[in-house]
Design an enzyme around this catalytic site. Structure first.
Site, PDB file in Angstrom:
ATOM      1  CB  CYS A   1      -6.159  12.374   5.566  1.00  0.00           C
ATOM      2  SG  CYS A   1      -7.284  11.236   5.567  1.00  0.00           S
TER       3      CYS A   1
ATOM      4  CB  CYS B   1      -9.150   4.917   7.647  1.00  0.00           C
ATOM      5  SG  CYS B   1      -8.321   4.734   6.166  1.00  0.00           S
TER       6      CYS B   1
ATOM      7  N   GLY C   1       3.510   0.794   5.168  1.00  0.00           N
ATOM      8  CA  GLY C   1       4.494   1.345   5.870  1.00  0.00           C
ATOM      9  C   GLY C   1       4.526   1.689   7.256  1.00  0.00           C
TER      10      GLY C   1
ATOM     11  N   GLY D   1       4.139   8.655   0.513  1.00  0.00           N
ATOM     12  CA  GLY D   1       4.775   9.045   1.558  1.00  0.00           C
ATOM     13  C   GLY D   1       6.160   8.320   1.659  1.00  0.00           C
ATOM     14  CB  VAL D   2       9.418   9.255   3.319  1.00  0.00           C
ATOM     15  CG1 VAL D   2       8.914   9.337   4.827  1.00  0.00           C
ATOM     16  CG2 VAL D   2      10.788   8.686   3.233  1.00  0.00           C
ATOM     17  CG  ASP D   3       6.895   6.286   6.931  1.00  0.00           C
ATOM     18  OD1 ASP D   3       8.316   6.600   7.239  1.00  0.00           O
ATOM     19  OD2 ASP D   3       6.178   6.927   7.988  1.00  0.00           O
ATOM     20  CB  SER D   4       3.837   3.190   1.903  1.00  0.00           C
ATOM     21  OG  SER D   4       3.738   4.771   1.497  1.00  0.00           O
TER      22      SER D   4
ATOM     23  CB  ALA E   1      -0.745  -0.119   1.171  1.00  0.00           C
ATOM     24  CG  MET E   2       3.500   1.792  -2.391  1.00  0.00           C
ATOM     25  SD  MET E   2       4.619   1.606  -3.897  1.00  0.00           S
ATOM     26  CE  MET E   2       5.677   2.963  -3.511  1.00  0.00           C
TER      27      MET E   2
END
Ligand SMILES: Nc1ncnc2c1ncn2[C@@H]1O[C@H](COP(=O)(O)OP(=O)(O)OP(=O)(O)O)[C@@H](O)[C@H]1O
Length: 416
Positions: free
Chosen positions: A222, A101, A126, A14-17, A10-11
């Protein structure tokens, strides 16, 4: 579940995913990146970051030479998350859309899409969290360009899978994962489990993912974006004006546009007051919102609550609790608040009574009581009822004392 070859990551852009996908690729899995669209209107400034986030995720997939898909859950998010959220506000509670979510969208619809539609063996996110299936050895080596163990059979064990905090306790996101299903957890990988945020950023920099490194961390709800919460919620719920009433003497201090615009513990905007007043209670039948002076007023402190049917990550409650109906563990209801020792009692209907070792400020119905034992996140239950506040107890004691004094005065002296 057999060997894991194909992982859908799941992208979010963001930097983490993005680093999660990179790690999976380096480990030798066949990776597919998927961006989810959950909300499609613009904020007050006419901004919608979805397109940009999707583009960022796509660019990383191109750099990693992995397939990319976009999937829309706008309808599902509206029906299962946002409608739930509005109902909770109307009931006087304060919901947590991030937990909902994860429960309904990422670890349900997205999970099924990854496994059933894209034919993946597992999904990945992520999140900074770890499942009991994670292999420490593999995580130790994730930053090297060398693929480690290929296609290991990670899901063969049928014991319940447990959810643990990741190595970076400052970034721990198990709080938000506390309602996810065992089925989804069983087929989920958290490639950042053993890493710190600092290290993740370093990996992103080394890989040249500058466009995702520059982005601000996603904060708060969000879809509200930078909007004022009151304006946002009044777009969806009819205004229900009412009074702001002093908890101490019943004086009407001001008015509000609807109890759902305010949450417990929040500063109430009252004109003409020298000191700040805070929301301490709501009566949705009369529309009264009770306020108290000072941020640490005793009406804001409480140490007991009841949850709805508790969601255990391992499905069944811990054996000790099932056996004795009581257990010691730790509690939080806000992400990253310090954990508080507590005693929980299991009720016949699966709900819990939770008694904290000390009163906590602004426990809020609608929020989730999340329990931990050591670094294991046990699950969560929605807070549906609070015990008496310090203020109620204090007033009760005062009334008892006054009643006793009154009775003493009224009792005739015994005749000598
Ligand atoms: N729109 C999205 N599409 C696909 N996956 C998402 C999306 N939003 C979140 N996720 C997944 O959920 C994880 C947690 O998201 P969240 O926004 O809570 O945290 P984050 O730390 O900001 O992550 P990231 O840096 O990847 O955005 C992400 O790492 C990603 O795997």
């Amino acid at each position: 579940m057999g060997l894991v070859r194909h992982v859908v990551c799941a992208m979010s852009g963001g930097v983490d995913s993005c680093v999660a996908a990179l790690i999976l690729k380096r480990r030798g899995y066949s990776v597919t990146g998927v961006f989810m669209k959950n909300w499609d209107s613009l904020d007050e400034k006419g901004l919608c970051t979805t397109e940009k986030d999707c583009e960022d995720a796509y660019r990383v997939c191109q750099a990693l030479d992995i397939p990319f898909h976009q999937v829309s859950y706008v309808k599902e998010y509206w029906n299962e998350v946002f409608s739930n959220l509005l109902l909770e506000y109307e009931k006087g509670g304060t919901p947590n859309p991030d937990i909902l979510c994860n429960k309904y969208i990422k670890f349900n619809h997205f999970h099924k899409y990854a496994i059933n539609s894209l034919g993946a063996d597992a999904m990945a996110t992520g999140h900074y969290a770890r499942s009991s299936q994670e292999d420490e050895d593999v995580f130790q080596q994730t930053h090297t360009a060398r693929p480690t163990t290929l296609f290991r059979d990670r899901f063969e064990i049928r014991r319940p899978v447990r959810l643990y905090q990741g190595a970076d306790l400052l970034k721990d996101q198990t709080f938000f994962l506390s309602q996810i299903s065992q089925d989804a957890l069983r087929q989920t990988m958290f490639p950042l489990a053993g890493l710190t945020k600092e290290f993740v950023k370093k990996i992103a920099a080394e890989a040249g993912f500058y466009h995702v490194l520059k982005k601000k961390e996603s904060m708060g709800i969000c879809f509200i974006g930078e909007r004022d919460f009151e304006n946002f919620i009044l777009e969806y719920l009819e205004p229900k004006p009412g009074n702001l009433v002093s908890i101490e003497d019943g004086t009407v201090m001001g008015t509000h546009k609807g109890w759902f615009t305010l949450t417990l513990g929040q500063r109430a905007r009252i004109g003409g007051q020298r000191d700040a007043w805070f929301v301490v209670d709501k009566d949705i039948n009369t529309g009264d919102v009770f306020v108290a002076p000072t941020t640490n007023h005793p009406a804001l402190f409480c140490d007991t609550m009841q949850t709805d049917r508790f969601h255990w990550i391992t499905v069944d409650p811990p054996p000790e609790l099932a056996r004795t109906q009581m257990m010691e563990c730790h509690f939080r209801f806000i992400h990253q608040m310090p954990l508080v020792p507590c005693t929980v009692t299991l009720n016949l209907d699966g709900s819990l009574w939770i008694t904290l070792s000390q009163p906590v400020r602004a426990l809020t119905p609608g929020q989730f009581a999340v329990l931990y034992r050591g670094n294991e996140c046990l699950g969560s239950g929605k807070i549906i009822q609070l015990g008496p506040t310090e203020y109620t107890l204090m007033r009760g004691r005062e009334q008892l004392t006054a009643g006793a004094q009154h009775r003493e005065q009224m009792t005739p002296e015994p005749a000598s």
